[in-house]
Design a protein around this motif. Structure first.
Motif, PDB file in Angstrom:
ATOM      1  N   LEU A  89      19.146   6.507  73.003  1.00 45.66           N
ATOM      2  CA  LEU A  89      19.491   7.693  72.554  1.00 45.66           C
ATOM      3  C   LEU A  89      18.198   8.462  71.878  1.00 45.66           C
ATOM      4  CD1 LEU A  89      21.096   9.698  70.965  1.00 45.66           C
ATOM      5  CD2 LEU A  89      20.144   7.680  68.839  1.00 45.66           C
ATOM      6  N   LYS A 124      17.001  18.153  73.476  1.00 52.88           N
ATOM      7  CA  LYS A 124      16.457  19.453  72.280  1.00 52.88           C
ATOM      8  C   LYS A 124      15.165  19.751  73.975  1.00 52.88           C
ATOM      9  CE  LYS A 124      17.632  17.413  68.445  1.00 52.88           C
ATOM     10  NZ  LYS A 124      18.367  17.787  67.940  1.00 52.88           N
ATOM     11  N   ASN A 165      17.988  12.331  73.416  1.00 57.67           N
ATOM     12  CA  ASN A 165      17.904  13.451  72.276  1.00 57.67           C
ATOM     13  C   ASN A 165      16.778  14.364  72.131  1.00 57.67           C
ATOM     14  OD1 ASN A 165      17.997  14.097  69.555  1.00 57.67           O
ATOM     15  ND2 ASN A 165      19.374  13.818  69.365  1.00 57.67           N
ATOM     16  N   SER A 202      25.745  19.969  64.067  1.00 62.27           N
ATOM     17  CA  SER A 202      24.842  19.157  63.452  1.00 62.27           C
ATOM     18  C   SER A 202      24.516  20.257  62.088  1.00 62.27           C
ATOM     19  CB  SER A 202      23.451  19.934  63.962  1.00 62.27           C
ATOM     20  OG  SER A 202      22.760  20.377  63.872  1.00 62.27           O
ATOM     21  N   CYS A 221      23.421  11.625  74.144  1.00 62.31           N
ATOM     22  CA  CYS A 221      22.428  12.219  73.245  1.00 62.31           C
ATOM     23  C   CYS A 221      21.900  12.816  71.199  1.00 62.31           C
ATOM     24  CB  CYS A 221      22.735  13.625  73.543  1.00 62.31           C
ATOM     25  SG  CYS A 221      22.568  13.818  75.084  1.00 62.31           S
ATOM     26  N   ALA A 222      23.848  11.143  70.925  1.00 61.69           N
ATOM     27  CA  ALA A 222      23.803  11.602  69.368  1.00 61.69           C
ATOM     28  C   ALA A 222      24.258  10.012  69.260  1.00 61.69           C
ATOM     29  CB  ALA A 222      24.717  12.665  69.202  1.00 61.69           C
TER      30      ALA A 222
END
Ligand code: ACO
Length: 333
Positions: A276, A284, A280, A310, A173-174
């Motif tokens: 990604l 969220k 991501n 973050s 996710c990052a």
């Protein structure tokens, strides 16, 4: 959350040395106060000691138990610069350039880890992801047998029937925008290790796609199918299924229809996203719409634990991520 309490208890037992490069950042200093008071980790705070103490006093936080290290004057600079020149000799890094880079705490911190002077790092409250990760990639590098770093999120869902007692681990996710099939296989295997080490779960990995077991054919589906096969070759004992749509991964009734007989489909506790973008966006969406608590990204595949916050992080996020970093430092991957 029981798992989070266990993560914090493990960190307290491990007493790892975590370096915080953003030594003048107020949330970081407030978190440091809590971490030191509760004994979650030993802390090394980077910055000019007089300025750090002045900021601490202004905030009313107690840093007496932290070690404050000034990257600009520390006696280990020469040693670290030598190490940098050696590591980057193929890139032609000079001693002068290395010493200049060490003025930046985001370079000094990974070198402390590389030299064995710290066990892990947490930064990113005021620095962009790339600026935190680049020095880590370049000097700490990846674990043996792993070529890419990726980022997992622990998702705490308000439904104990989902995943592992309501916990799902999502990745990547990052970090890696468009993993190829080998990289995606590595992400699956390293996420399983992270989930085992941090959450203590027995991994059931779903390799996500817009297709389930051949329902669609497309080059993007092929990537996930091939990545699943390669992940099985990398870790033959891993319970992994792909390609799966997310409903087939999580919902038993759908799994029975679309992937009958699978020991993962319908009860996955790790979701590996094909890109990604999807990872991501996916984490969220779950965080915002399902009101799940999202903890991470927990960076995985690096030779030592270095995590990125973050910039919207809270003091509690920093405390939790220091505990997770300490757990990673205590785990053997
Ligand atoms: N794993 C290991 N090493 C890597 C990786 C990786 N995933 N990516 C890059 N590297 C290495 C490269 O090999 C290179 O090493 P070298 O200098 O020894 O040759 C070095 O890192 C720099 O590589 P670049 O290709 O120049 O990478 P760059 O610095 O441009 O990008 C970055 C790396 C910043 C992590 C990039 O992949 C990126 O921007 N990713 C997306 C990050 C992001 O924005 N995430 C979403 C926000 S986070 C969130 O929402 C929680």
């Amino acid at each position: 959350m029981k798992v989070l309490q266990e993560i914090i208890a493990n960190a307290k037992r491990a007493q790892k040395r975590i370096v915080l490069p953003e030594g003048l950042e107020p949330r970081t200093l407030r978190a440091a106060d809590i971490i030191l008071k509760e004994g979650i980790a030993r802390l090394i705070i980077l910055g000019n000691p007089a300025e750090v103490r002045q900021e601490a006093e202004k905030l009313g936080v107690n840093l007496t138990r932290a070690v404050i290290v000034d990257p600009a004057t520390d006696p280990r600079r020469e040693k670290y610069a030598d190490m940098m020149v050696e590591i980057r000799k193929n890139k032609g890094l000079t001693m002068e350039e290395a010493l200049a880079l060490l003025n930046n705490p985001l370079y000094f911190a990974p070198l402390m880890i590389k030299a064995g002077d710290a066990d892990g790092e947490l930064a990113g409250a005021i620095n962009a992801t790339g600026d935190v990760l680049r020095p880590a990639f370049q000097y700490v590098k990846t674990l043996p047998g792993v070529s890419v770093v990726s980022g997992a999120f622990l998702m705490f869902i308000n439904d104990p029937n989902i995943g592992h007692e309501g916990i799902l681990v999502f990745a990547d996710c990052a970090v890696l925008p468009d993993p190829d099939e080998n990289q995606l296989a590595e992400i699956a295997v390293t996420t399983a290790r992270t989930a085992r080490a941090i959450v203590g779960l027995e991994p059931r990995v779903a390799m996500l796609s817009f297709s389930t077991k051949g329902s669609a054919s497309h080059i993007m589906v092929d990537k996930v199918v091939n990545a699943t096969r390669k992940a099985r070759e990398m870790d033959p004992d891993l319970k992994i299924e792909g390609e799966l749509q997310v409903d087939a991964a999580l919902v038993k009734e759908v799994a029975q229809l679309k992937a009958p007989g699978s020991e993962v489909a319908g009860r996955a506790n790790i979701l590996v996203f094909p890109t990604l973008e999807s990872g991501n966006i996916g984490y969220k969406l779950v965080q915002r719409l399902a009101k799940a608590e999202a903890i991470g990204p927990v960076l995985q595949g690096m030779a030592a634990p270095i995590n990125d916050l973050s910039r919207g992080c809270s003091v509690t996020d920093i405390v939790n991520m220091v505990a997770i970093t300490a757990n990673q430092a205590a785990a053997t991957f």
